[in-house]
Design an enzyme around this catalytic site. Structure first.
Site, PDB file in Angstrom:
ATOM      1  N   ASP A  83     -30.111  16.351  14.202  1.00 37.21           N
ATOM      2  CA  ASP A  83     -30.474  17.600  14.887  1.00 37.21           C
ATOM      3  C   ASP A  83     -31.425  17.363  16.050  1.00 37.21           C
ATOM      4  O   ASP A  83     -32.447  16.674  15.892  1.00 37.21           O
ATOM      5  CB  ASP A  83     -31.184  18.547  13.903  1.00 37.21           C
ATOM      6  CG  ASP A  83     -30.218  19.513  13.242  1.00 37.21           C
ATOM      7  OD1 ASP A  83     -29.100  19.709  13.759  1.00 37.21           O
ATOM      8  OD2 ASP A  83     -30.599  20.074  12.196  1.00 37.21           O
ATOM      9  N   LYS A 111     -26.717  17.412  17.199  1.00 38.11           N
ATOM     10  CA  LYS A 111     -26.383  18.826  16.987  1.00 38.11           C
ATOM     11  C   LYS A 111     -27.432  19.680  17.683  1.00 38.11           C
ATOM     12  O   LYS A 111     -28.627  19.375  17.590  1.00 38.11           O
ATOM     13  CB  LYS A 111     -26.316  19.123  15.485  1.00 38.11           C
ATOM     14  CG  LYS A 111     -26.105  20.611  15.159  1.00 38.11           C
ATOM     15  CD  LYS A 111     -25.629  20.836  13.733  1.00 38.11           C
ATOM     16  CE  LYS A 111     -26.694  20.831  12.679  1.00 38.11           C
ATOM     17  NZ  LYS A 111     -27.706  21.885  12.831  1.00 38.11           N
ATOM     18  N   GLU A 113     -28.403  24.005  18.752  1.00 40.83           N
ATOM     19  CA  GLU A 113     -28.154  25.387  18.332  1.00 40.83           C
ATOM     20  C   GLU A 113     -28.065  26.316  19.533  1.00 40.83           C
ATOM     21  O   GLU A 113     -28.941  26.292  20.400  1.00 40.83           O
ATOM     22  CB  GLU A 113     -29.303  25.875  17.429  1.00 40.83           C
ATOM     23  CG  GLU A 113     -29.452  25.075  16.160  1.00 40.83           C
ATOM     24  CD  GLU A 113     -30.549  25.615  15.248  1.00 40.83           C
ATOM     25  OE1 GLU A 113     -31.153  26.683  15.560  1.00 40.83           O
ATOM     26  OE2 GLU A 113     -30.808  24.976  14.217  1.00 40.83           O
ATOM     27  N   GLU A 180     -22.916  28.899  10.800  1.00 35.02           N
ATOM     28  CA  GLU A 180     -23.809  29.225   9.676  1.00 35.02           C
ATOM     29  C   GLU A 180     -23.893  30.742   9.495  1.00 35.02           C
ATOM     30  O   GLU A 180     -24.161  31.482  10.454  1.00 35.02           O
ATOM     31  CB  GLU A 180     -25.209  28.639   9.943  1.00 35.02           C
ATOM     32  CG  GLU A 180     -26.197  28.973   8.834  1.00 35.02           C
ATOM     33  CD  GLU A 180     -27.474  28.136   8.866  1.00 35.02           C
ATOM     34  OE1 GLU A 180     -27.574  27.202   9.682  1.00 35.02           O
ATOM     35  OE2 GLU A 180     -28.370  28.443   8.054  1.00 35.02           O
TER      36      GLU A 180
END
Ligand code: KIV
Length: 264
Positions: A83, A111, A113, A180
């Site tokens: 992340d 990753k 967001e 998610e």
């Protein structure tokens, strides 16, 4: 066999599901590899489960670099995804420098967001040899914008927007999408629309893969009420590795998650 992005794409084309677990240290990383788990996520959830923070926001790039390096030393099987933490990818230059640290520590993919606004950042990372997983839906680094950990993409307009933005990120070069806490019908539509593999958590049974935080999967909840999408796979198993295997088998067989773990 070391798992690659090509391998994950093939699994999607063949309609075969795969499993992802978070891990943050060498010992658990080794157990993840032994259990044959395809993707290991060094998640910024380490802020909560390792550091005891209230959210992922305090996690630093150095925390992520350190835990990525620990995990990589003990796992030659799984694709290692790491992340990018809060405030480490605000523009192309910062995203590049932050991702370079994680890739040098041994990550295979980073990753981040967000939505369509990440397209230029994803394209520039990919041009520079850094594969990206886009994390959409409930993105925990934005918990204060959402006003809590709430299901996202509910209602026609919000669902259409998420689908459009997911398409934009695939076009920009994202190699994986993680969804998610979104309604299961929306997750199904996104999974069927995109060519890249979609990993779900709280997104119902129709995604190409599932991820769980390792502590949730082992029933380590520090007395907090587990989220709807969590299942304890250690119950009835003789070891942690057996619990990881049971989880992966349930995911591959389409037995987890069930309706009771999903949002409608
Ligand atoms: O940080 C993490 O562990 C994650 C998962 C919850 C998907 O992003």
């Amino acid at each position: 066999m070391a798992i690659t992005l090509q391998h994950l794409r093939q699994l999607k084309q063949q309609g075969q599901r795969f499993a992802c677990i978070t891990a943050y240290d060498a010992s658990f990383s080794w157990a993840v590899a032994q259990a044959g788990i395809e993707v290991l996520l060094v998640g910024d959830s380490l802020g909560m489960v390792m550091q005891g923070q209230a959210s992922t926001l305090p996690v630093t790039l150095e925390d992520m670099r350190y835990h990525t390096a620990c995990v990589v030393r003990a796992n030659a099987h799984s694709l290692i995804m790491s992340d990018l933490p809060f405030m480490s990818y605000g523009d192309e230059r910062q995203a590049m420098e932050s991702s370079a640290q994680l890739m040098r520590a041994g990550a295979h993919i980073v990753k981040l967001e967000g939505g369509a606004w990440l397209a230029p950042i994803i394209s520039s990372l990919r041009r520079n040899g850094i594969p990206v997983c886009a994390h959409m839906g409930l993105t925990p680094q934005s918990v204060h914008v959402f006003g809590g950990y709430r299901v996202q993409g509910r209602g026609e307009a919000a669902a259409q927007q998420l689908l459009d933005e997911a398409r934009a990120l695939e076009t920009a070069g994202a190699e994986l999408l993680l969804l998610e806490c979104v309604p299961q019908d929306l997750a199904r539509t996104v999974t069927q629309t995109l060519n890249i593999p979609v990993i779900g958590i709280g997104a119902g049974p129709a995604t190409d893969a599932q991820v769980l935080v390792m502590h949730d999967l082992l029933g380590i909840d520090r007395g907090l009420k587990p989220a709807r999408f969590v299942k304890n796979f250690l119950t009835g198993q003789a070891s942690i590795e057996a619990a990881f295997r049971a989880y992966a088998e349930a995911v591959r067989a389409g037995q987890f998650p069930g309706e009771e773990h999903s949002f409608s």
